[in-house]
Write a protein that holds these residues in place. Structure first.
Motif, PDB file in Angstrom:
ATOM      1  N   THR A   1       0.863  -1.032   0.102  1.00 53.02           N
ATOM      2  CA  THR A   1      -0.177   0.074   0.113  1.00 53.02           C
ATOM      3  C   THR A   1       0.877   1.307   0.042  1.00 53.02           C
ATOM      4  N   THR A   2       2.009   1.209   1.048  1.00 54.97           N
ATOM      5  CA  THR A   2       2.917   2.549   0.847  1.00 54.97           C
ATOM      6  C   THR A   2       3.558   2.701  -0.314  1.00 54.97           C
ATOM      7  N   GLU A   3       3.670   1.507  -1.216  1.00 56.87           N
ATOM      8  CA  GLU A   3       4.471   1.898  -2.542  1.00 56.87           C
ATOM      9  C   GLU A   3       3.493   2.573  -3.543  1.00 56.87           C
ATOM     10  N   LEU A   4       2.276   2.714  -3.302  1.00 58.98           N
ATOM     11  CA  LEU A   4       1.095   3.055  -4.119  1.00 58.98           C
ATOM     12  C   LEU A   4       0.922   4.788  -3.676  1.00 58.98           C
ATOM     13  N   CYS A   5       1.607   5.139  -2.609  1.00 59.67           N
ATOM     14  CA  CYS A   5       1.123   6.425  -1.947  1.00 59.67           C
ATOM     15  C   CYS A   5       2.081   7.423  -2.468  1.00 59.67           C
ATOM     16  N   ASP A   6       1.330   8.775  -2.515  1.00 58.97           N
ATOM     17  CA  ASP A   6       2.311   9.719  -2.887  1.00 58.97           C
ATOM     18  C   ASP A   6       3.239  10.343  -1.929  1.00 58.97           C
ATOM     19  N   ILE A   7       2.808  10.351  -0.511  1.00 57.28           N
ATOM     20  CA  ILE A   7       3.366  10.991   0.687  1.00 57.28           C
ATOM     21  C   ILE A   7       3.684   9.636   1.733  1.00 57.28           C
ATOM     22  N   ILE A   8       5.020   9.544   1.916  1.00 53.56           N
ATOM     23  CA  ILE A   8       5.156   8.592   2.963  1.00 53.56           C
ATOM     24  C   ILE A   8       6.012   9.137   4.103  1.00 53.56           C
ATOM     25  N   ALA A   9       5.092   8.926   5.191  1.00 54.74           N
ATOM     26  CA  ALA A   9       5.681   9.848   6.461  1.00 54.74           C
ATOM     27  C   ALA A   9       5.592   8.866   7.614  1.00 54.74           C
ATOM     28  N   PRO A  10       6.575   7.740   7.649  1.00 59.60           N
ATOM     29  CA  PRO A  10       6.578   6.922   8.749  1.00 59.60           C
ATOM     30  C   PRO A  10       6.473   7.289  10.169  1.00 59.60           C
ATOM     31  N   GLY A  11       5.471   6.619  11.025  1.00 62.50           N
ATOM     32  CA  GLY A  11       5.144   7.016  11.822  1.00 62.50           C
ATOM     33  C   GLY A  11       5.818   6.346  13.113  1.00 62.50           C
ATOM     34  N   HIS A  12       5.920   6.886  14.419  1.00 66.06           N
ATOM     35  CA  HIS A  12       6.404   5.875  15.399  1.00 66.06           C
ATOM     36  C   HIS A  12       5.728   4.490  15.520  1.00 66.06           C
ATOM     37  N   HIS A  13       6.329   3.645  15.992  1.00 65.91           N
ATOM     38  CA  HIS A  13       5.849   2.370  16.370  1.00 65.91           C
ATOM     39  C   HIS A  13       5.096   2.624  17.606  1.00 65.91           C
ATOM     40  N   PHE A  14       4.049   1.867  17.847  1.00 58.31           N
ATOM     41  CA  PHE A  14       3.269   2.284  19.148  1.00 58.31           C
ATOM     42  C   PHE A  14       3.915   2.078  20.492  1.00 58.31           C
ATOM     43  N   LEU A  15       4.931   1.592  20.664  1.00 57.85           N
ATOM     44  CA  LEU A  15       5.874   1.538  21.806  1.00 57.85           C
ATOM     45  C   LEU A  15       6.511   2.458  21.922  1.00 57.85           C
ATOM     46  N   GLU A  16       6.661   3.752  20.880  1.00 57.72           N
ATOM     47  CA  GLU A  16       7.386   4.928  20.965  1.00 57.72           C
ATOM     48  C   GLU A  16       6.406   6.150  21.087  1.00 57.72           C
ATOM     49  N   SER A  17       5.310   5.974  21.171  1.00 57.52           N
ATOM     50  CA  SER A  17       4.166   6.814  21.021  1.00 57.52           C
ATOM     51  C   SER A  17       3.451   7.251  22.284  1.00 57.52           C
ATOM     52  N   TRP A  18       3.217   8.367  22.429  1.00 58.68           N
ATOM     53  CA  TRP A  18       1.996   9.015  23.212  1.00 58.68           C
ATOM     54  C   TRP A  18       0.710   8.993  22.750  1.00 58.68           C
ATOM     55  N   GLY A  19      -0.515   8.818  23.486  1.00 61.10           N
ATOM     56  CA  GLY A  19      -1.791   8.992  23.331  1.00 61.10           C
ATOM     57  C   GLY A  19      -2.752   8.632  24.455  1.00 61.10           C
ATOM     58  N   ASP A  20      -3.861   8.641  24.133  1.00 63.64           N
ATOM     59  CA  ASP A  20      -5.054   8.461  24.968  1.00 63.64           C
ATOM     60  C   ASP A  20      -6.157   7.628  24.389  1.00 63.64           C
ATOM     61  N   VAL A  21      -6.772   7.072  25.187  1.00 65.13           N
ATOM     62  CA  VAL A  21      -7.922   6.092  24.675  1.00 65.13           C
ATOM     63  C   VAL A  21      -9.118   6.354  26.040  1.00 65.13           C
ATOM     64  N   GLU A  22     -10.367   6.408  25.226  1.00 64.33           N
ATOM     65  CA  GLU A  22     -11.559   6.230  26.124  1.00 64.33           C
ATOM     66  C   GLU A  22     -12.136   4.738  25.921  1.00 64.33           C
ATOM     67  N   ALA A  23     -11.702   3.565  26.316  1.00 66.26           N
ATOM     68  CA  ALA A  23     -11.995   2.267  25.906  1.00 66.26           C
ATOM     69  C   ALA A  23     -13.417   1.923  26.583  1.00 66.26           C
ATOM     70  N   LYS A  24     -13.817   2.475  27.695  1.00 65.80           N
ATOM     71  CA  LYS A  24     -14.930   2.450  27.812  1.00 65.80           C
ATOM     72  C   LYS A  24     -15.649   3.816  28.425  1.00 65.80           C
ATOM     73  N   GLU A  25     -16.999   4.306  28.238  1.00 64.55           N
ATOM     74  CA  GLU A  25     -17.296   5.495  28.498  1.00 64.55           C
ATOM     75  C   GLU A  25     -17.049   5.888  29.876  1.00 64.55           C
ATOM     76  N   GLY A  26     -16.275   7.044  29.966  1.00 62.27           N
ATOM     77  CA  GLY A  26     -15.974   7.578  31.222  1.00 62.27           C
ATOM     78  C   GLY A  26     -14.642   7.086  31.745  1.00 62.27           C
ATOM     79  N   MET A  27     -13.889   6.261  31.142  1.00 59.69           N
ATOM     80  CA  MET A  27     -12.635   5.650  31.703  1.00 59.69           C
ATOM     81  C   MET A  27     -11.773   5.874  30.654  1.00 59.69           C
ATOM     82  N   PHE A  28     -10.866   6.946  30.942  1.00 56.58           N
ATOM     83  CA  PHE A  28      -9.773   7.602  30.100  1.00 56.58           C
ATOM     84  C   PHE A  28      -8.462   6.954  30.639  1.00 56.58           C
ATOM     85  N   SER A  29      -7.580   6.296  29.762  1.00 57.77           N
ATOM     86  CA  SER A  29      -6.371   5.827  29.813  1.00 57.77           C
ATOM     87  C   SER A  29      -5.405   6.602  28.839  1.00 57.77           C
TER      88      SER A  29
END
Length: 136
Positions: free
Chosen positions: A38-66
């Motif tokens: 898929t990447t070979e077919l793209c115009d812009i390739i901007a490799p992102g961090h691996h998930f072990l290198e990343s910050w983020g957050d999630v609300e997996a259950k309503e009202g429970m933020f991690s």
């Protein structure tokens, strides 16, 4: 189209049809960490961090933020995909002084959205430190 952590030109049930349709898309961006079909077919390739290198957050259950916290520093010349989107939308102030701008984005988001709806900790600093320590 933006592709992130997926390779539909290879593993989708109708991969050849997807690849053919992708050729008709004007702007194709891949955040995939490896050059795949898929990447070979793209115009812009901007490799992102691996998930072990990343910050983020999630609300997996309503009202429970991690929090999602990196367990290691980035190994390669990548940038977190969410940060690229913020930069392209001109919503991020990225400078050499701030080594982790997406961390700051997540922290500010929690300050404005999660902290006001809790009632256990009175200061944001105490709240944030507790969340980073506990993960939720």
């Amino acid at each position: 189209i933006i592709v992130m952590n997926a390779n539909p030109a290879y593993d989708a049930p109708m991969a050849k049809d997807f690849a053919g349709a992708l050729a008709k898309v004007k702007n194709k961006v891949s955040f995939n960490g490896t050059v795949d079909e898929t990447t070979e077919l793209c115009d812009i390739i901007a490799p992102g961090h691996h998930f072990l290198e990343s910050w983020g957050d999630v609300e997996a259950k309503e009202g429970m933020f991690s929090l999602i916290q990196p367990t290691m520093a980035p190994l390669f010349d990548t940038r977190q995909a969410e940060l690229s989107l913020l930069i392209w939308a001109e919503s991020a102030n990225v400078d050499k002084i701030n080594p982790q701008p997406y961390y700051e984005y997540v922290k500010n988001n929690w300050k404005n959205t999660v902290f006001p709806v809790q009632n256990k900790v009175s200061s944001f600093t105490g709240f944030w430190d507790s969340c980073v320590h506990d993960g939720v």
